[in-house]
Design an enzyme around this catalytic site. Structure first.
Site, PDB file in Angstrom:
ATOM      1  CB  THR A 203      -0.912   0.012   1.236  1.00  0.00           C
ATOM      2  OG1 THR A 203      -1.723  -1.170   1.231  1.00  0.00           O
ATOM      3  CG2 THR A 203      -1.818   1.229   1.233  1.00  0.00           C
TER       4      THR A 203
ATOM      5  CE  LYS B 216      -5.213  -1.919   0.372  1.00  0.00           C
ATOM      6  NZ  LYS B 216      -3.926  -2.587   0.507  1.00  0.00           N
TER       7      LYS B 216
END
Length: 293
Positions: free
Chosen positions: A100, A175
């Protein structure tokens, strides 16, 4: 990309271990970097994976390098730092970043990979360690469409749903959007559950009414075991990781001038939970922490 494409992997944590397991299961020669933060490697080695102590050894063995580390600082350190991947990257190597990360950092990293002769996809994931172990992750992939198509068979080894989101950086952007909505919904339900607890509403009644109305959905199902019986294992995601992801979202929103008043409040909620309960508490425990305020 064939089923025998040699792959190197950095970051064998809760999610990375599942990814690595499924790559080996599908026949890929796998080399992993030894690191204190890894999950135990015994089962991977028994299945045929090799571990190495240096990044140079890993890049020499791999045509594709998969990263699954904590966030942008770690991605930048692993790729761009002294002795990092780019120092020994073979021309044509594909770097797939499943971490991430902040999109602005991703763009810088991708450009550096390309200057070094490599190719880059950002492919962050959603779902949990359970789905990672089952090879059923969701992947959000940013990058060149032709490269995405070339790498899709590798991604399919550990993912059930694979979405090409667009150019480099859009995977990481999507995301963050996903995690903001997911963690934001969890925070909203957790705060309501804490209020219900204080007001005398029975946990089973609270969950049942929400499930039959506008509060139903994945977030409620993940919180339900904790609300009803104090079991936090249905969402094994550390509060500190939630704080990090929401901080990344706030940075992304700030970079592009997007509205973020609600995001700031959600980030403050998780930051307060980390301060109150410590960084390693699982996200469902937010209910208990908010009830004690």
């Amino acid at each position: 990309m064939s089923s025998k494409t040699p792959i190197g992997m950095i970051g064998i944590g809760l999610m990375g271990h599942g990814i690595a397991t499924n790559l080996v299961k599908h026949g890929h020669p796998l080399t992993v970097l030894e690191h204190p933060g890894n999950q135990p490697l015994d089962a991977l080695k028994a299945a045929g994976a090799k571990s190495v102590a240096s990044i140079a050894e890993l890049t020499a063995a791999a045509e594709v390098i998969v990263l699954c580390v904590t966030g942008s600082p770690q991605v930048e350190a692993v790729l761009l730092g002294d002795g990092g991947v780019l120092a020994s990257l073979k021309p044509g190597t594909v770097v797939i970043d499943c971490s991430t990360a902040i999109p602005s950092s991703t763009l810088r990293v991708a450009e550096a990979v390309q200057r070094a002769g490599g190719r880059f996809l950002d492919a962050p994931m959603t779902r949990t360690p359970k789905e990672a172990a089952e090879g059923r992750l969701n992947l959000l992939v940013g990058g060149d469409a032709a490269l995405f198509a070339q790498c899709r068979p590798i991604l399919a080894c550990f993912a059930e749903n694979i979405t090409h989101t667009g150019a480099v950086g859009t995977g990481h952007g999507m995301k963050l959007l996903h995690n903001y909505v997911s963690l934001g919904t969890v925070a909203l339900i957790a705060e309501a559950a804490a209020c219900a607890q204080r007001s005398g509403v029975q946990p089973e009644v609270f969950v049942d009414v929400l499930a039959k109305g506008g509060g139903g959905g994945v977030a409620l199902e993940r919180l339900k075991p904790f609300i009803t019986r104090k079991d936090a294992n249905s969402l094994r995601f550390a509060m500190s990781n939630a704080q990090k992801d929401l901080g990344y979202y706030a940075e992304m929103a700030g970079d592009i001038g997007a509205a973020q008043a609600i995001a700031d409040a959600v980030l403050a909620t998780y930051a307060g939970a980390v301060e109150q309960g410590g960084p390693q508490r699982y996200v469902p425990e937010l209910v208990e922490l908010l009830a004690k305020k």
